[in-house]
Motif scaffolding. Structure first.
Motif, short mmCIF file in Angstrom:
data_model
loop_
_atom_site.label_atom_id
_atom_site.label_comp_id
_atom_site.label_asym_id
_atom_site.label_seq_id
_atom_site.Cartn_x
_atom_site.Cartn_y
_atom_site.Cartn_z
N SER B 10 6.44 -8.42 -6.95
CA SER B 10 6.97 -8.38 -6.21
C SER B 10 8.69 -7.88 -5.79
CB SER B 10 6.45 -8.82 -4.91
OG SER B 10 5.37 -8.65 -4.58
N ASN B 14 11.49 -6.05 -5.34
CA ASN B 14 12.70 -6.27 -4.26
C ASN B 14 13.87 -6.99 -4.90
OD1 ASN B 14 10.98 -5.84 -1.61
ND2 ASN B 14 9.44 -7.10 -3.12
N ARG B 526 9.68 -5.87 4.38
CA ARG B 526 8.35 -6.02 3.88
C ARG B 526 7.15 -6.56 5.02
NH1 ARG B 526 9.51 -9.64 -1.16
NH2 ARG B 526 6.82 -9.07 -1.27
N GLU B 528 5.45 -4.31 7.18
CA GLU B 528 4.19 -3.37 6.93
C GLU B 528 3.06 -4.60 5.96
OE1 GLU B 528 6.02 0.86 7.90
OE2 GLU B 528 4.87 0.09 5.79
N GLU B 529 3.92 -4.74 4.45
CA GLU B 529 3.56 -5.08 3.44
C GLU B 529 2.21 -6.66 4.44
OE1 GLU B 529 5.23 -5.73 0.11
OE2 GLU B 529 4.68 -7.46 -0.19
N THR B 532 -0.69 -5.72 6.19
CA THR B 532 -1.74 -4.90 5.55
C THR B 532 -2.52 -6.62 4.65
OG1 THR B 532 -0.33 -3.57 5.00
CG2 THR B 532 -2.03 -3.45 3.56
N LEU B 533 -1.30 -7.26 3.80
CA LEU B 533 -2.36 -7.72 3.14
C LEU B 533 -3.45 -9.50 4.71
CD1 LEU B 533 0.48 -9.30 0.81
CD2 LEU B 533 -1.42 -8.60 0.05
N TYR B 534 -2.45 -9.17 5.28
CA TYR B 534 -2.94 -9.96 6.89
C TYR B 534 -4.78 -9.56 7.36
CZ TYR B 534 -3.32 -12.81 10.97
OH TYR B 534 -4.02 -13.66 11.85
N ALA B 535 -4.56 -7.96 7.95
CA ALA B 535 -5.83 -7.42 8.03
C ALA B 535 -6.33 -7.07 6.34
CB ALA B 535 -4.59 -5.46 8.00
N MET B 536 -6.19 -7.67 4.94
CA MET B 536 -7.37 -7.07 4.07
C MET B 536 -7.30 -8.85 3.95
SD MET B 536 -5.60 -5.20 1.11
CE MET B 536 -3.46 -5.72 1.13
N GLY B 537 -7.65 -9.63 4.67
CA GLY B 537 -8.28 -11.04 4.36
C GLY B 537 -7.58 -12.57 4.64
N PHE B 538 -6.06 -11.57 3.73
CA PHE B 538 -5.01 -12.78 3.08
C PHE B 538 -4.86 -14.11 4.86
CE2 PHE B 538 -5.12 -9.91 -0.14
CZ PHE B 538 -4.76 -10.65 -1.62
N ILE B 626 -0.61 -7.88 13.99
CA ILE B 626 -0.75 -6.75 13.11
C ILE B 626 0.62 -5.98 13.83
CG2 ILE B 626 -2.46 -5.38 14.54
CD1 ILE B 626 -2.19 -5.95 10.09
N SER B 627 0.46 -5.56 15.27
CA SER B 627 1.66 -4.64 15.90
C SER B 627 3.17 -4.68 15.63
CB SER B 627 1.22 -4.72 17.51
OG SER B 627 -0.27 -5.04 17.41
N HIS B 630 3.52 -4.38 12.10
CA HIS B 630 3.66 -2.89 12.22
C HIS B 630 4.76 -1.87 12.77
CE1 HIS B 630 -0.63 -2.28 9.35
NE2 HIS B 630 0.53 -3.41 8.03
#
Lengths: 223, 1097
Positions: B10, B14, B526, B528-529, B532-538, B626-627, B630
């Protein structure tokens, strides 16, 4: 029942800071392993909100949601992350692949918080092979087509072998034929892995491929 | 894939956005490291200066006006087995044939060959011919001379007898020496030798000891002992004291013993005429039959008919006095009885001088009744009773007398001459010791001799017994660990590290805010990133950790760069201190010194600060929904409530009310601190008000007319935190710059006000050779050739000076024993002179100066100093105590009872003059005078003084000049602050530009839409300008108004000239640069095709 949604409601404070805007009202349904269901409805009807509530990304204002016997609404935030990581897979309208990572790395990302990830790489390769991306393992998202990216996103959602897969308009950003192939992929994976698949979609074709479908209108779920 | 691999990937991906974060973090570390190294460098420089100025000298004894035998050093060296040398030290002034006025305050040292043992120089380098001198670089530069040139040196004609003692002459107060410069000694030799703790080398002149001693009539005498490092188990200071006890002789303490064989008595007398008070009890406590004597010169002895015998000695305390004689009776010689036709029972009046302040002679009288008449063969008719008064003893004729009192030669008759020729100083009358001491007792002693019966002792035994019982410290032999003291003073020197950290504070804060802001900008791209990480369970924590992991790598890299740049920044600061900020350190040679630990501390501090800034900036990001992450802003806006608006307005209102209350209280009590508090609170209130307004604008949904201005202003509410940070940063910067700028003082216009720092006095005069007479009297002025002052309405306030370290802000070392000035507090009280900034609770509230007159105990007395000295020079507060050793070896505790506001007394501690004389009786005359005259006569008085006192090494400056010299340092600090604050503001403006660029970039699609719907480019440009210009102006105006209120007392003070133009220019500069940055950023960001952004939308 694997998933139970019981009288769930969600509202937000209005801009005046005093009144409330209701998004979802009295939502209830149940589903078990291997089932798939579609939620359809007009824009702004609360489809994504419902999906976020089920996916523990947001908490309901009232009602309860249980996954595999665990009442998610009572679980602490830190533990929810673990549930999300181990038991739920997400697919969004945009693939949200991390541009700095390769295809394989993107797929393996959800295994980072998991201490038992020895078999993850072989499983990732197997799944990527399953979706026809075995020769794209070390490519970056920028080198893939939209459909390929979304397939990687599906594999990423499945890498931790979740019992629930939530897809929020997964085909919304794809052309018709690519969308069709992705829809088929989701249905096949649901059958193969025995997960519960919930898809929010505008696509009636995709909705018809699911075991059941509901319509959300003015915050209420129509059976 | 591991966390670290992910973070590294990362980071690399960046790198563009991270590069700016890294640079901002590097700036923060640069400031920290650079500032701290300045502190190390100054401390190191102070210590090097101490080592240079002392060579191998570790301990020193300065006996001041007491002179011991120079040979004592050799005896001590033999005992201690270490180098010891003695020297004569006296202040003098030097001029060349070409120079108009002499260089004063020159330290003149009479050195011996053993002095070379303390320096890494050859013996020949220190060998000085009889009419030669070695001077140091500083003096050579000041005089503009070189080796071989001739100089004229004038030194105080000091002697064994204190000049202020009664009956001691004070004519010919100086001695001139014409010398050729043999060599010029530099810092690597002994050129900067100095026993005082000061980083600025003195003007030094070294001559052969024999030459100086001979010229001063102090053959084989010295007043300084230098010791090399001493080892051994016992305390070196005790070793020195013990060695002195072993080796000293009576001559080293100016005592003499003689055997009066025909009287069977042994007499103890002092070369100082009067036996010192600390010797008297020791000598009288010996288990021997003894009696004290006090023989004094009377002006006249007058009978009841008015007939007088002039200039006669009278003795008090003789053992041969009739036993039944009372204190009101007098025993007269037959010679006197014949002269005045006296008979027992008749009255005899003694007229005699006693010494008032500044050798002012006060004639007093006392009448006695004649008890008896003794013959000239009596034991009472004893010529040995007369002490060796200089100017009398050894004279062939009465007409040759030159004592310290005026002698009217017309009064001396032939019979008086005949008496002198026959009987010399034989007293013509005797009184009791109590009567004599009551009339003539003084601070130098109450006896002129003590006589012992010789039946139980011998002169040698008596001398030995007295020396055994005397304490060396009581006789001025107080060893000081000068090297340790100097090194310690250097360790605790003015902390330039802290100072520059404070002065660079705004750059540091700006850099850290920028670090946090840039980091969050980088992370926001980042979002969105993260979603996404949050949604993936981080979890939020693990996401924060991953982001901070990147931050840590950035901060580490920035820290390494910053550490390197910090050394360069330190070099730049040192360069500044050597050049444009020279006043802050005087002539101090500053050496770069990098301590690895400091580097590490600066690096780690920078790292922690950067990490903290980044953590504060991103702590909320990972908690977003997440909203929001995103891409939907709506949810964020919805979270604002009216309650929050109201609370913010309430806080702003309460803070504002508190500010106004402080303002009113401050106005009534003229309390500058309250004004500053009010200004600061107003700044806080304005920022809360801005925040509340931004929130309120967010909620405002009612229909309104849409104008370009309204749309532009509304845009500020989109990123409230960002808008607030930008305006707040600018406001704080402007507040500091304006507040500091307005505090730059010009004290000139208040100089004549008694309550000001000048006390309303016109001149501060220092002389190298003390002024012993009262310049307020005709006699005093006549003695110094200042008769012309009679018509100029001048008054003088003499101040006695006990040398010490300079504790003013001109000395960078931490001082423990500053100079002491003896003042007359009654004068200051009657004039209501000066203003007290701080005072203890027990100080006399109405008459604070008079507190000085009341000692707390025998060894605890009150003192007053300048508050700056107390706080910075001494590192103390009022109520604290300073410890000195007085002239008799006792500890003198000076309790600081008051701190003066910005006064001419910086560098000194003030005590009552009478107490000064009590504790330091030998210090004669005044080296400091403060002069009061009218503005009209100022230049005439200055000319007269400069001419008349040039041989006294007069250094005359107006009190305003003196204050300005002190303020120069303060103003230099302010200049540094302004300059560094300016850099900080540039960073602030740069940050403002980045915020603007970021805002515009985020709204490219929106701007593209405006363009697509027919808005001309100029209108879009104006829209952006309105939003950001408002932030810029709000920041500048709120900062400036708050600062103006904060410094209102300084601005309105009569003597203060606020540099309004400079402040206005700085503000204009900030606004101007800000607008330029904004225009450039807007232009660059809007340049190019906006269509892709629209397509994205």
């Amino acid at each position: 029942m694997l998933l139970e949604v019981d009288h769930v409601a969600k509202h937000y404070p209005a801009p005046d800071g005093e009144s409330q805007i209701s998004i979802l009202s009295d939502i209830s349904f149940k589903t078990d392993s291997g089932n798939s269901l579609a939620i359809i409805g007009p824009s702004g009807s609360g489809k994504s909100t419902l999906l976020n509530l089920i996916g523990t990304l947001d908490r309901p204002s009232s009602g309860k949601i249980s996954l595999n016997g665990t009442e998610l609404t009572k679980v602490k935030q830190g533990e929810l992350a673990a549930i999300r990581n181990q038991q739920i897979g997400f697919v969004f309208q945009q693939h949200h692949l991390l541009p700095q990572c390769t295809v394989l790395e993107n797929v393996l990302l959800p295994t980072l918080p998991n201490p038992h990830k020895e078999t993850a790489t072989s499983r990732a390769k197997k799944l990527l092979n399953r979706v026809g991306l075995e020769d794209r393992l070390h490519h970056r998202p920028g080198q893939l087509s939209g459909g390929e990216c979304q397939r990687v996103a599906v594999v990423r959602a499945l890498i931790n072998q979740p019992m629930l897969v939530l897809a929020d308009e997964p085909t919304g950003a794809l052309d018709a034929s690519t969308a069709e192939r992705l829809g088929e992929l989701l249905v096949d994976v649901n059958k193969e892995l025995g997960t519960v698949l919930i898809v929010v979609t505008h696509s009636s074709k995709l909705a018809e491929n699911m075991h059941r479908h509901y319509e959300l209108r003015n915050g209420y779920l129509m059976g | 894939m591991t966390y670290f691999q992910f973070i590294r990937k990362s980071m690399l991906f960046n790198w563009r956005s991270h590069l700016l974060v890294l640079l901002a973090a590097a700036v923060g570390t640069t400031i920290l490291v650079g500032s701290l190294i300045v502190g190390d460098s100054v401390r190191y420089s102070m210590q090097q200066i101490t080592l240079n100025r002392l060579g191998d000298v570790n301990y020193a004894i300065e006996t001041g006006d007491r002179y011991f035998q120079a040979g004592l050093a050799n005896a001590l060296a033999d005992t201690l087995h270490k180098p010891v040398t003695s020297m004569l030290h006296i202040r003098g002034l030097v001029k060349t044939n070409l120079s108009k006025s002499p260089v004063g305050d020159v330290q003149v040292y009479g050195i011996q060959s053993s002095f070379s043992k303390f320096w890494t120089v050859s013996d020949s380098a220190i060998k000085i011919g009889f009419d030669e001198a070695i001077i140091n670089n500083r003096l050579a530069t000041k005089l503009g001379v070189q080796v071989g040139d001739e100089i004229l040196v004038r030194v105080e004609k000091t002697g064994v007898i204190p000049t202020d003692a009664p009956l001691i002459q004070d004519t010919d107060r100086s001695v001139a020496l014409r010398l050729t410069i043999h060599a010029i000694a530099d810092a690597h030799g002994f050129g900067e030798f100095n026993l005082r703790t000061n980083q600025v080398p003195p003007y030094n002149l070294f001559v052969a000891h024999d030459l100086l001693a001979t010229k001063l009539d102090l053959s084989d005498r010295a007043n300084v002992l230098l010791f090399a490092e001493l080892h051994g188990e016992s305390d070196p200071l005790d070793q020195i004291q013990n060695a002195i006890k072993q080796q000293w002789t009576l001559a080293d303490v100016s005592l003499t013993i003689r055997h009066l064989e025909n009287k069977h008595e042994i007499e103890l007398s002092s070369d100082r005429i009067f036996i010192e008070p600390q010797v008297e009890p020791v000598a009288e406590a010996l288990p021997l039959a003894s009696h004290g004597l006090f023989t004094y010169l009377t002006n006249s002895l007058t009978n009841k008919h008015g007939q007088s015998t002039p200039y006669s000695f009278v003795c008090a305390g003789s053992s041969y006095l009739p036993a039944n004689m009372s204190d009101e009776e007098i025993s007269v010689s037959s010679w006197l009885a014949d002269d005045l036709k006296l008979k027992p029972g008749q009255q005899l009046t003694l007229a005699y001088y006693v010494l008032g302040p500044q050798k002012r002679l006060l004639e007093q009288q006392r009448t006695f009744r004649v008890h008896d008449i003794y013959t000239m063969n009596s034991n009472l008719a004893d010529s040995t009773l007369m002490p060796s008064f200089p100017g009398i003893a050894g004279s062939n004729s009465c007409r040759d007398w030159d004592p310290g009192i005026p002698i009217d030669l017309d009064k001396i008759r032939d019979k008086d001459e005949a008496y002198w020729n026959t009987y010399r100083g034989t007293p013509k009358a005797h009184i009791t010791l109590a009567a004599g001491q009551a009339m003539w007792g003084n601070r130098f002693g109450d006896l002129t001799a003590i006589r012992y019966s010789d039946d139980k002792t011998s002169p040698a035994t008596l001398g030995s017994d007295i020396l055994d019982r005397l304490n060396p410290a009581a006789m001025g032999f107080v060893p000081q660990p000068v090297k340790d003291n100097g090194l310690q003073a250097g360790v605790h020197a003015v902390d330039f590290g802290q100072l520059f950290l404070s002065l660079s504070f705004f750059i540091l804060v700006a850099a850290l805010i920028l670090t946090g802001m840039l980091f969050v900008f980088s992370i926001e791209t980042r979002a969105e990133e993260i979603g996404t990480l949050y949604a993936m369970g981080f979890s939020s924590k693990s996401i924060t950790r991953m982001l901070l992991g990147e931050g840590l790598l950035l901060a580490l890299s920035g820290g390494i760069i910053g550490a390197v740049l910090g050394v360069l920044y330190n070099e730049a600061l040192l360069l500044g201190l050597r050049t444009i900020w020279r006043e802050a350190v005087g002539d101090t040679v500053l050496l770069l010194h990098v301590v690895p630990m400091t580097l590490a501390i600066g690096f780690v501090s920078g790292l922690v600060a950067s990490m903290l800034a980044m953590w504060l900036a991103i702590r909320k990001l990972a908690r977003k929904t997440i909203s929001e992450l995103h891409g939907s802003e709506r949810a964020a806006l919805l979270t604002t409530s009216k309650r929050r608006v109201n609370i913010s307005y309430l806080i702003a209102g309460l803070t504002g009310v508190l500010a106004i209350a402080l303002l009113l209280i401050g106005g009534i009590g003229q309390n500058a601190g309250l004004f500053f508090g009010a200004g600061t609170l107003l700044l806080v209130a304005s920022q809360f008000a801005l925040y509340a307004w931004l929130l309120a604008r967010t909620l405002k949904t009612a229909d309104e007319t849409v104008t370009l201005n309204r749309v532009g202003m509304m845009a500020m509410t989109r990123r409230r935190g960002r808008s607030l940070a930008t305006a707040g940063l600018l406001a704080c910067g402007v507040f500091l710059v304006v507040a500091v700028g307005a505090n730059r003082q010009d004290i000139g216009r208040r100089a004549n006000v008694r309550s000001s720092g000048t006390g309303g006095f016109t001149f501060w005069a220092e002389t190298t050779i003390p002024i012993t007479r009262d310049l307020n009297t005709e006699d005093g002025r006549a003695k110094y050739g200042l008769e012309t002052l009679d018509s100029l309405h001048v008054s003088f306030m003499p101040l006695r000076l006990r040398e010490g370290d300079d504790a003013s802000c001109l000395n960078l070392n931490r001082i423990s024993q500053p100079k002491i000035l003896g003042v007359n507090p009654v004068v200051f009280d009657s004039l209501h002179a000066f203003t007290f900034a701080t005072r203890t609770e027990d100080i006399n509230a109405e008459h604070p100066w008079l507190t000085l007159k009341s000692p707390y105990a025998d060894d605890v007395i009150p003192g007053i100093a300048d508050q700056t000295v107390i706080q910075w020079g001494l590192g103390k507060v009022v109520g604290d105590t300073l410890h000195y050793t007085d002239e008799n070896g006792r500890t003198l505790n000076i309790r600081l009872v008051g701190g003066l506001a910005n006064s001419i007394f910086q560098g000194n501690v003030l005590i009552d003059q009478k107490l000064f004389e009590q504790y330091f009786p030998s210090i004669s005359g005044s080296n400091v005078l403060i002069v009061d005259t009218s503005l009209a006569n100022e230049s005439k008085v200055a000319d007269e003084l400069a001419f008349a006192l040039q041989d006294y090494g007069l250094n005359l400056q107006t009190t305003v000049e003196r204050l300005q010299a002190f303020h120069t340092i303060e103003n230099t600090y302010l200049s540094i602050f302004l300059m560094l604050g300016g850099f900080g503001l540039i960073i602030g403006v740069f940050g403002f530009g980045i915020v603007a660029a970021r805002n515009i970039w985020e709204r490219r699609s929106e701007l593209a839409l405006l363009k697509a719907t027919g808005f001309p480019s100029r209108t879009i440009f104006r829209l952006i300008l309105i939003e950001h210009r408002a932030l810029l102006i709000i920041g500048v105006i709120t900062g400036a108004i708050s600062a103006a209120i904060a410094v209102l007392p300084s601005v309105l003070a009569p003597g203060v000239k606020v540099p309004i133009i400079m402040i206005a220019l700085i503000l204009l500069e900030i606004v101007g640069i800000g607008l330029i940055v904004l225009v450039v950023v807007t232009h660059r960001t809007l340049k190019g095709d906006l269509v892709p952004a629209l397509r994205k939308e």
